[in-house]
Design a protein around this motif. Structure first.
Motif, PDB file in Angstrom:
ATOM      1  N   PHE A  64       0.851  -1.193   0.000  1.00 43.28           N
ATOM      2  CA  PHE A  64       0.000   0.000   0.000  1.00 43.28           C
ATOM      3  C   PHE A  64       0.881   1.235   0.000  1.00 43.28           C
ATOM      4  CE2 PHE A  64       1.062  -0.135   4.450  1.00 43.28           C
ATOM      5  CZ  PHE A  64       1.005   1.184   4.877  1.00 43.28           C
ATOM      6  N   ASP A  65       0.243   2.355  -0.339  1.00 45.69           N
ATOM      7  CA  ASP A  65       0.892   3.661  -0.276  1.00 45.69           C
ATOM      8  C   ASP A  65      -0.087   4.645   0.350  1.00 45.69           C
ATOM      9  OD1 ASP A  65       3.447   3.140  -1.569  1.00 45.69           O
ATOM     10  OD2 ASP A  65       2.273   2.837  -3.415  1.00 45.69           O
ATOM     11  N   LEU A  66       0.478   5.649   1.001  1.00 48.98           N
ATOM     12  CA  LEU A  66      -0.321   6.705   1.613  1.00 48.98           C
ATOM     13  C   LEU A  66      -0.150   7.980   0.794  1.00 48.98           C
ATOM     14  CD1 LEU A  66      -2.063   7.682   4.052  1.00 48.98           C
ATOM     15  CD2 LEU A  66       0.090   8.286   5.195  1.00 48.98           C
ATOM     16  N   TYR A  67      -1.294   8.529   0.365  1.00 49.53           N
ATOM     17  CA  TYR A  67      -1.262   9.729  -0.466  1.00 49.53           C
ATOM     18  C   TYR A  67      -1.907  10.896   0.273  1.00 49.53           C
ATOM     19  CZ  TYR A  67       0.153   7.057  -4.584  1.00 49.53           C
ATOM     20  OH  TYR A  67       0.842   6.283  -5.476  1.00 49.53           O
ATOM     21  N   GLN A  68      -1.310  12.055   0.096  1.00 50.66           N
ATOM     22  CA  GLN A  68      -1.905  13.278   0.632  1.00 50.66           C
ATOM     23  C   GLN A  68      -2.692  13.954  -0.471  1.00 50.66           C
ATOM     24  OE1 GLN A  68       0.851  16.115   2.216  1.00 50.66           O
ATOM     25  NE2 GLN A  68      -0.748  17.350   3.189  1.00 50.66           N
ATOM     26  N   VAL A  69      -3.987  14.172  -0.203  1.00 56.43           N
ATOM     27  CA  VAL A  69      -4.856  14.829  -1.171  1.00 56.43           C
ATOM     28  C   VAL A  69      -5.330  16.142  -0.575  1.00 56.43           C
ATOM     29  CG1 VAL A  69      -5.530  12.678  -2.268  1.00 56.43           C
ATOM     30  CG2 VAL A  69      -6.817  13.508  -0.311  1.00 56.43           C
TER      31      VAL A  69
ATOM     32  N   GLY B 100      -7.292  15.698   2.846  1.00 57.77           N
ATOM     33  CA  GLY B 100      -6.714  14.853   3.888  1.00 57.77           C
ATOM     34  C   GLY B 100      -5.758  13.836   3.311  1.00 57.77           C
ATOM     35  N   HIS B 101      -5.999  12.560   3.633  1.00 57.43           N
ATOM     36  CA  HIS B 101      -5.147  11.471   3.159  1.00 57.43           C
ATOM     37  C   HIS B 101      -6.003  10.360   2.558  1.00 57.43           C
ATOM     38  CE1 HIS B 101      -2.186  13.467   5.807  1.00 57.43           C
ATOM     39  NE2 HIS B 101      -1.263  12.861   5.067  1.00 57.43           N
ATOM     40  N   GLN B 102      -5.352   9.503   1.806  1.00 60.53           N
ATOM     41  CA  GLN B 102      -6.035   8.385   1.160  1.00 60.53           C
ATOM     42  C   GLN B 102      -5.063   7.220   1.056  1.00 60.53           C
ATOM     43  OE1 GLN B 102      -7.122   8.865  -3.028  1.00 60.53           O
ATOM     44  NE2 GLN B 102      -9.149   7.981  -2.582  1.00 60.53           N
ATOM     45  N   LEU B 103      -5.561   6.020   1.369  1.00 65.16           N
ATOM     46  CA  LEU B 103      -4.765   4.808   1.247  1.00 65.16           C
ATOM     47  C   LEU B 103      -5.044   4.153  -0.099  1.00 65.16           C
ATOM     48  CD1 LEU B 103      -5.193   3.257   4.817  1.00 65.16           C
ATOM     49  CD2 LEU B 103      -3.032   3.973   3.787  1.00 65.16           C
ATOM     50  N   VAL B 104      -3.998   3.685  -0.748  1.00 64.45           N
ATOM     51  CA  VAL B 104      -4.124   2.969  -2.016  1.00 64.45           C
ATOM     52  C   VAL B 104      -3.452   1.610  -1.849  1.00 64.45           C
ATOM     53  CG1 VAL B 104      -3.562   2.931  -4.461  1.00 64.45           C
ATOM     54  CG2 VAL B 104      -4.161   5.103  -3.348  1.00 64.45           C
ATOM     55  N   VAL B 105      -4.263   0.540  -1.945  1.00 62.75           N
ATOM     56  CA  VAL B 105      -3.784  -0.828  -1.763  1.00 62.75           C
ATOM     57  C   VAL B 105      -3.622  -1.483  -3.132  1.00 62.75           C
ATOM     58  CG1 VAL B 105      -4.285  -3.077  -0.734  1.00 62.75           C
ATOM     59  CG2 VAL B 105      -4.917  -0.974   0.481  1.00 62.75           C
TER      60      VAL B 105
ATOM     61  N   LEU C 248      -5.560  -1.322  -8.310  1.00 65.29           N
ATOM     62  CA  LEU C 248      -5.401  -0.288  -7.291  1.00 65.29           C
ATOM     63  C   LEU C 248      -6.741  -0.081  -6.601  1.00 65.29           C
ATOM     64  CD1 LEU C 248      -3.214   2.379  -9.150  1.00 65.29           C
ATOM     65  CD2 LEU C 248      -2.451   0.573  -7.600  1.00 65.29           C
ATOM     66  N   LEU C 249      -6.746  -0.248  -5.306  1.00 65.82           N
ATOM     67  CA  LEU C 249      -7.962  -0.090  -4.493  1.00 65.82           C
ATOM     68  C   LEU C 249      -7.740   1.074  -3.534  1.00 65.82           C
ATOM     69  CD1 LEU C 249      -8.605  -3.858  -3.614  1.00 65.82           C
ATOM     70  CD2 LEU C 249      -9.561  -2.530  -5.519  1.00 65.82           C
ATOM     71  N   ALA C 250      -8.620   2.066  -3.583  1.00 66.13           N
ATOM     72  CA  ALA C 250      -8.450   3.291  -2.795  1.00 66.13           C
ATOM     73  C   ALA C 250      -9.504   3.381  -1.703  1.00 66.13           C
ATOM     74  CB  ALA C 250      -8.515   4.519  -3.694  1.00 66.13           C
ATOM     75  N   SER C 251      -9.080   3.906  -0.588  1.00 64.23           N
ATOM     76  CA  SER C 251     -10.000   4.165   0.523  1.00 64.23           C
ATOM     77  C   SER C 251     -10.627   5.537   0.361  1.00 64.23           C
ATOM     78  CB  SER C 251      -9.233   4.097   1.847  1.00 64.23           C
ATOM     79  OG  SER C 251      -8.390   5.231   1.979  1.00 64.23           O
ATOM     80  N   PRO C 252     -11.707   5.836   1.086  1.00 62.57           N
ATOM     81  CA  PRO C 252     -12.226   7.202   1.087  1.00 62.57           C
ATOM     82  C   PRO C 252     -11.188   8.148   1.683  1.00 62.57           C
ATOM     83  CG  PRO C 252     -13.823   5.663   2.008  1.00 62.57           C
ATOM     84  CD  PRO C 252     -12.535   4.926   1.886  1.00 62.57           C
ATOM     85  N   VAL C 253     -11.324   9.422   1.398  1.00 63.31           N
ATOM     86  CA  VAL C 253     -10.420  10.422   1.960  1.00 63.31           C
ATOM     87  C   VAL C 253     -10.741  10.595   3.443  1.00 63.31           C
ATOM     88  CG1 VAL C 253      -9.664  12.830   1.841  1.00 63.31           C
ATOM     89  CG2 VAL C 253     -10.228  11.583  -0.263  1.00 63.31           C
ATOM     90  N   PHE C 254      -9.705  10.621   4.272  1.00 66.43           N
ATOM     91  CA  PHE C 254      -9.906  10.743   5.716  1.00 66.43           C
ATOM     92  C   PHE C 254      -8.898  11.729   6.302  1.00 66.43           C
ATOM     93  CE2 PHE C 254      -7.123   7.111   4.861  1.00 66.43           C
ATOM     94  CZ  PHE C 254      -5.993   7.438   5.608  1.00 66.43           C
TER      95      PHE C 254
ATOM     96  N   LYS D  55       2.465  11.336  -3.012  1.00 68.39           N
ATOM     97  CA  LYS D  55       2.770  10.131  -2.239  1.00 68.39           C
ATOM     98  C   LYS D  55       3.613  10.490  -1.009  1.00 68.39           C
ATOM     99  CE  LYS D  55       4.922   5.581  -2.805  1.00 68.39           C
ATOM    100  NZ  LYS D  55       5.622   4.677  -3.763  1.00 68.39           N
ATOM    101  N   GLU D  56       3.137  10.037   0.174  1.00 68.60           N
ATOM    102  CA  GLU D  56       3.861  10.310   1.404  1.00 68.60           C
ATOM    103  C   GLU D  56       5.080   9.398   1.528  1.00 68.60           C
ATOM    104  OE1 GLU D  56       3.480  12.693   3.332  1.00 68.60           O
ATOM    105  OE2 GLU D  56       1.407  13.163   3.830  1.00 68.60           O
ATOM    106  N   LYS D  57       6.120   9.917   2.205  1.00 71.00           N
ATOM    107  CA  LYS D  57       7.307   9.119   2.442  1.00 71.00           C
ATOM    108  C   LYS D  57       7.086   8.181   3.634  1.00 71.00           C
ATOM    109  CE  LYS D  57      10.471  12.599   0.580  1.00 71.00           C
ATOM    110  NZ  LYS D  57      11.654  13.466   0.821  1.00 71.00           N
ATOM    111  N   ILE D  58       8.003   7.251   3.805  1.00 68.82           N
ATOM    112  CA  ILE D  58       7.890   6.268   4.880  1.00 68.82           C
ATOM    113  C   ILE D  58       7.854   6.934   6.248  1.00 68.82           C
ATOM    114  CG2 ILE D  58      10.382   5.954   5.064  1.00 68.82           C
ATOM    115  CD1 ILE D  58       7.685   3.219   5.445  1.00 68.82           C
TER     116      ILE D  58
END
Length: 523
Positions: A131-136, A139-144, A150-156, A178-181
């Motif tokens: 997965f990766d964590l994206y800043q939108v 807020g943020h969104q997870l992409v698995v 690619l499966l994305a979560s709602p923005v939280f 894309k957020e860093k580790i």
């Protein structure tokens, strides 16, 4: 007729305040009953039966005393009765009750609560996905990444995550930055609390800094309401009511393998008391500490009494100039808070830099190991406790000496008696009766003098080869404390309660024995 009506109106008006007071009284009693009743139900529902019973007893007693005309006159003693029940009787009964259980740091929950904790556990039951964590913008969104999709979560919002479930939706490509580790590490706790549901219904949870994995319940409750199926190994676990843990069982229902934490509280009868006498690692230090506790208490009473009596006689000597100054100076140790004096003495007796060892080394060439040698450590404890206790005895003796009539000493002087005869025939017989209960109280206080031991030596030096932590200067009360809160195998509150119960019985027996001897000596 008008006068009769007027008197009736006057009586009616005079009864209004009384009726109002009665209404307020019963409204308050009803409110107390409702609030405490609700609190009792809450405590009972959480398994706190003892505290629920305590609340019922205190509430019922209050309602009976304040609500009944027969007992209303006793309302002034209710605070004393409630305080005695709350701070003396209940803790005593509660402690004795714990002595017959396995209550410890590992066994604190009820069976139902321990079962609930185990049923909440999960394990990785399938594949893992990156997965990766994206800043939108919002807020943020997870992409698995699952099987090339690619499966994305709602923005939280990261700060609002608290165990939510998010449904994943398929997307063509990720958006945002894309957020860093580093950002994942900082928010790992929040990200680990959420569950993600794939379009196929699979539940995944964070299992690493770069992975989400399919999770499944570790255990499943069976139809009997107690047995647990381990979904990972296929084995079964049952509650072992002898040790207070869930434990694997074989095909015949016999317990095998290691126990499973957390444990639960069970009744174990007199096992804790039997440990005191059967476990050599507990029995030997217990007997040694009991003997030292009695010796410490007796010697403290003797030393403080002798020093206090001598000093009281000196400061009451009429020929002594500056008696008031000496009284103030000798009472000062009693005025200073005990814990301050103890900590000061701890520094004075320091083996390397303490002033006492410096003086002894300069004068006699010796530097005792006050904190590491058992004998000198006990001597130090007695010295410090005598310093803390002699002003109290001096004040008592000063008052008792003042109460002895001077005529007796004048008559004794005419007969040619000396100081020793006066003390043996007049002073001691007249002082011993009123002083005896105070000496017994001083003995009981020093028998349980926890603060002095804890601050000065912490029970040390420690004994070797004991099952529970024990030291040469430990009193029974500090030994109990160390078992309860410093035990190496887990805080064993049940064993500590058993020893506390024995202390209560021993102190009670010694007090009765002292009172018996006192009564015989007075007859």
């Amino acid at each position: 007729m008008q006068s009769v009506q007027g008197s009736e109106a006057l009586q009616a008006s005079s009864s209004l305040p009384t009726s109002k007071n009665v209404f307020i009284k019963w409204a308050l009693l009803a409110s107390v009953g409702i609030v405490n009743g609700y609190a009792t139900i809450l405590m009972y529902s959480r398994g706190e039966l003892s505290f629920a019973l305590l609340t019922v007893v205190l509430t019922a007693l209050a309602l009976y005393i304040f609500g009944s005309k027969k007992t209303y006159a006793h309302r002034y003693i209710y605070p004393g009765i409630a305080g005695m029940i709350l701070f003396i009787i209940f803790p005593l009964i509660y402690t004795i009750g714990l002595a017959f259980t396995n209550y410890s740091a590992k066994n604190q929950l009820s069976l139902e609560r321990a079962q609930t904790v185990l049923l909440d556990r999960t394990f990785q039951g399938g594949d893992s996905y990156g997965f990766d964590l994206y800043q939108v913008d919002d807020g943020h969104q997870l992409v698995v990444k699952k099987n090339g999709d690619l499966l994305a979560s709602p923005v939280f919002t990261m700060g609002e995550l608290n165990g939510q479930e998010f449904n994943l939706t398929k997307i063509a490509e990720a958006t945002g930055s894309k957020e860093k580790i580093k950002a994942i590490i900082q928010n790992r706790s929040a990200l680990s609390s959420i569950d993600l549901i794939t379009p196929s219904g699979e539940e995944v949870r964070m299992s690493g800094l770069r992975k989400f994995a399919s999770v499944a319940p570790q255990y499943t409750l069976q139809e009997d309401g107690e047995t647990l199926l381990d979904n990972q190994t296929g084995g079964y676990l049952k509650p072992n009511m002898e040790v207070g843990f869930y434990q694997p069982v074989d095909a015949d229902g016999n317990f095998v393998g290691d126990t499973l934490s957390p444990g639960f509280v069970v009744e174990i009868g007199t096992a804790n008391f039997e440990r005191v006498w059967k476990d050599e690692g507990i029995k030997e230090p217990f007997i040694s500490i009991f003997i030292w506790t009695v010796v410490f208490s007796v010697l403290t009473v003797i030393f403080t009494l002798v020093i206090g009596l001598v000093l009281a006689s000196v400061v009451q000597w009429e020929e002594l100039k500056g008696r008031a100054v000496y009284r103030v100076l000798l009472i000062l140790p009693y005025a200073v808070p005990a814990f301050i004096s103890i900590l000061i003495f701890k520094g004075l007796f320091n083996q390397s830099f303490g002033e006492i060892n410096m003086m002894l080394n300069a004068m006699f060439g010796i530097a005792p190991n006050w904190f590491s040698d058992p004998f000198t450590a006990k001597a130090m404890v007695l010295i410090v406790n005598t310093w803390l206790g002699f002003p109290y005895m001096m004040i008592l003796c000063m008052g008792l000496l003042k109460a002895i009539p001077d005529d007796l000493y004048e008559a004794s002087a005419i007969d040619g008696s000396n100081f020793i005869d006066n003390f043996r025939r007049i002073t001691f017989p007249l002082m011993i009766k009123p002083l005896t209960p105070l000496l017994i109280a001083s003995f009981a206080f020093n028998f349980n003098n926890f603060v002095m031991i804890q601050l000065l030596t912490n029970g040390g030096p420690n004994m070797i080869g004991t099952s529970e932590p024990a030291g040469y200067t430990d009193l029974l009360v500090s030994y109990t404390y160390r078992i309860a809160f410093e035990g190496g195998g887990g805080q064993d509150f049940g064993l500590a309660s058993a020893i506390a119960t024995l202390i209560f019985l021993l102190v009670g027996a010694l007090a009765l024995l002292n009172l018996r001897f006192t009564k015989l000596s007075q007859d």
